[in-house]
Design a protein around this motif. Structure first.
Motif, short mmCIF file in Angstrom:
data_model
loop_
_atom_site.label_atom_id
_atom_site.label_comp_id
_atom_site.label_asym_id
_atom_site.label_seq_id
_atom_site.Cartn_x
_atom_site.Cartn_y
_atom_site.Cartn_z
N ARG A 39 0.84 -1.21 0.00
CA ARG A 39 0.00 0.00 0.00
C ARG A 39 0.88 1.26 0.00
N ALA A 42 2.30 1.81 -3.45
CA ALA A 42 1.28 2.37 -4.35
C ALA A 42 1.06 3.86 -4.05
N SER A 43 1.08 4.20 -2.76
CA SER A 43 0.93 5.60 -2.38
C SER A 43 2.09 6.43 -2.93
N HIS A 46 1.58 7.03 -6.55
CA HIS A 46 0.54 8.05 -6.75
C HIS A 46 1.14 9.44 -6.66
N PRO A 132 -4.10 9.46 -2.20
CA PRO A 132 -4.04 8.30 -3.10
C PRO A 132 -5.41 7.62 -3.17
N PRO A 133 -5.71 6.93 -4.28
CA PRO A 133 -7.01 6.25 -4.39
C PRO A 133 -7.15 5.17 -3.32
N ALA A 136 -5.51 1.28 -3.14
CA ALA A 136 -4.41 1.11 -4.11
C ALA A 136 -3.28 0.29 -3.49
N ARG A 137 -2.73 -0.63 -4.28
CA ARG A 137 -1.59 -1.43 -3.83
C ARG A 137 -0.78 -1.85 -5.04
N LEU A 138 0.48 -2.06 -4.84
CA LEU A 138 1.35 -2.61 -5.87
C LEU A 138 1.79 -3.98 -5.40
#
Length: 583
Positions: A39, A42-43, A46, A132-133, A136-138
């Motif tokens: 998370r 992903a942030s 973003h 961030p949405p 969201a995660r990578l």
């Protein structure tokens, strides 16, 4: 053992993490530590897509929510620098908050601000950076391991004597102080910590959240408003969740005690506080009498006296300098004749000395200014050329105290000292004494020294006190004489209109500003009519805030009811029977 905070998150038990509540009655969202690296990555992506680059500085109104917390870590993982500041709240005038942001922006050359929900109603000249949405995660991504000497974030001092100073928190100092807290407190995966402290405050951010991440224990977080609106709810929350740790300022004791004093034992019998093993108590002077009363009232509910652990710290060292151990707290009579409470032995990583007004090192039980060296002490304030440390590398904290038997005792702030006939007294001792009077509002008095006189400025709880003003003034003067041995002229006891005692973002009185306002004739004395108006305004504000909280709770109940109804409907559909909707 993994060394960095991000590496420790990846190694945590997947069932441990942050439990985020909107209030004490709501259902939490859960953010598992093990899942956070994806998370956070992903942030970071973003913010990179928003044009944020390593080294960029961003004003960061630190609200207690999943999106904001992930933004904090995402910016740090990217190498940007969050400037942790208080968010906008309804009771703050918009112009004053805009001025606060503007001063920070111009002083530190910051042009961006995280666009948190509380800012939506404000017009700002700063560039807003969206959150961030959600979700969201990578997958499989890990945040980069930061350079230990890089800046992690900027924490601001309380600002009790001047505009808040930025303290640069490096990753090295952050990791070092987190390990000190871990070694001192022995946090473990079986612990559950409850905190409603604001995350823009060092005690809330480091003590209530980051230390739990370091120790891999659950952190149950609620916004500060949840406590202000429902202090008994806080005790019930501790009981319901079998909390083992809590982080509080002295204000929590005083505020909750006002409710507890009006309750009978039968109204407390549902509380079970025996699981609490450590309640970190710090941030401001401790009212010893109230602490004794608080622990005595809750002892039948399992609260152990030894669980309350006064501690001492500051943003300049990230957080903790000392804390009482398992032996529990004790009080002694200080050099000034007033009771003083131990904040434990200084952590071994710090060098601590006290120096007298003459500049020599204080002896045992001799009052002096506390100075620190080594440990996780910052090198300097952010973008401030004035040295933080002296020639010998010690940082004069501005706090006064004494050592006894290896333990540190705090007596007050250097600027809050009142000198009478060569003897030192502290404003907080005066204030704690007069606030024992039922008609003085708790936390709403200030005792200053102006033009050689001791002056009391206090808010009273009801207009009838002002109709017999002289009687109340004599009661205050008599109480001070009895508690402190100091004579105050009744005419120097002023009962004032509400809202004239400014505090810092962490709740400390800004006594310098109060003294200047008094000396310039800006303090307004209250009449019975004035006080009735002030009380009406206060009740209206509480009603609005209470309504907001109630709507949130109602919405949560409605949502739970609706979800249950839908689940029931699904089951009935399978069985061929449709349920009636909830009434």
């Amino acid at each position: 053992m993994s060394d960095t905070l991000f590496e420790r998150l990846a190694a945590a038990n997947p069932e441990r993490g942050l439990h985020l509540f909107e209030d004490f009655g709501s259902r939490p969202s859960f953010l598992a530590y093990r899942a956070m690296p994806e998370r956070i990555a992903a942030s970071a992506e973003h913010f990179r897509a928003q044009g944020i680059r390593p080294g960029d500085r961003i004003l960061f109104p630190f609200e207690t929510s999943e999106a904001v917390i992930l933004s904090f870590f995402g910016l740090m993982a990217l190498g940007a620098v969050p400037f942790s500041v208080k968010p906008f709240i309804l009771s703050t005038p918009k112009a004053a908050y805009r001025d606060f942001l503007s001063r920070l922006s111009s002083r530190h050359g910051v042009s961006h601000i995280l666009d948190v929900p509380s800012l939506r109603s404000l017009e700002l000249s700063l560039v807003r950076v969206p959150l961030p949405p959600a979700g969201a995660r990578l997958a499989g991504a890990l945040p980069r391991v930061p350079d230990e000497d890089a800046l992690a974030f900027v924490q601001f001092s309380s600002g009790s004597t001047a505009f808040p100073k930025g303290v640069p928190i490096t990753w090295r100092n952050l990791h070092a102080n987190l390990r000190m807290i871990q070694n001192q407190g022995g946090l473990c995966a079986q612990d559950r910590c409850v905190s409603w402290l604001p995350l823009y405050h060092d005690m809330g951010l480091v003590g209530g959240m980051l230390a739990c991440m370091e120790g891999h224990c659950d952190s149950l977080l609620t916004p500060p408003m949840s406590f202000l609106m429902d202090p008994m709810g806080w005790l019930e929350f501790l009981s319901e969740h079998r909390a083992t740790l809590a982080v509080i300022p002295n204000f929590a004791i005083d505020y909750t005690l006002k409710i507890l004093n009006g309750l009978g034992p039968e109204e407390l019998q549902e509380l079970a506080l025996s699981a609490l093993r450590t309640v970190y108590l710090g941030s401001e002077p401790i009212n010893i009498a109230n602490l004794e009363r608080f622990t005595a009232l809750l002892a039948p509910q399992g609260l152990r006296r030894e669980a309350i652990k006064p501690c001492y710290g500051m943003a300049e060292v990230v957080l903790m300098v000392s804390c009482v151990g398992d032996e529990g707290w004790r009080t002694v009579t200080g050099p000034n004749g007033q009771p003083a409470i131990s904040v434990g032995r200084p952590l071994s990583e710090f060098e601590v000395r006290l120096r007298t007004e003459e500049g020599r090192v204080s002896e045992e039980r001799e009052l002096g200014q506390i100075e620190l060296r080594s440990g996780s002490l910052a090198q300097a304030y952010y973008a401030d050329e004035r040295p933080l440390r002296g020639e010998e590398g010690f940082y004069p904290t501005g706090d006064l105290g004494f050592m006894q038997g290896g333990e540190l005792f705090i007596t007050g702030r250097l600027n809050d000292r009142i000198k009478i006939n060569g003897q030192s007294y502290f404003s907080s001792d005066f204030e704690q004494a007069i606030e024992r009077l039922a008609f003085i509002r708790s936390g709403r008095s200030a005792v200053i020294q102006a033009q050689g006189r001791v002056v009391v400025l206090a808010e009273v709880s009801h207009p009838e006190v002002l109709e017999q003003r002289a009687v109340g003034q004599r009661q205050v003067a008599s109480t001070i004489l009895e508690a402190m041995g100091v004579t105050v002229a009744p005419e120097d006891v002023l009962f004032i209109r509400y809202g004239q005692l400014p505090k810092t973002s962490s709740g400390k009185l800004q006594r310098r500003a109060i003294t200047e306002a008094y000396e310039q004739g800006h303090i307004r004395v209250a009449t019975p009519g004035d006080l009735r108006v002030d009380l009406l305004k206060l009740r209206a504000r509480r009603l609005v805030l209470g309504s907001v909280l109630e709507v949130r709770q109602w919405g949560e109940r409605w949502l739970q009811s609706g979800v249950a109804w839908l689940r029931q409907g699904k089951d009935r559909l399978v069985a061929g029977v449709w349920p009636r909707p909830p009434s």
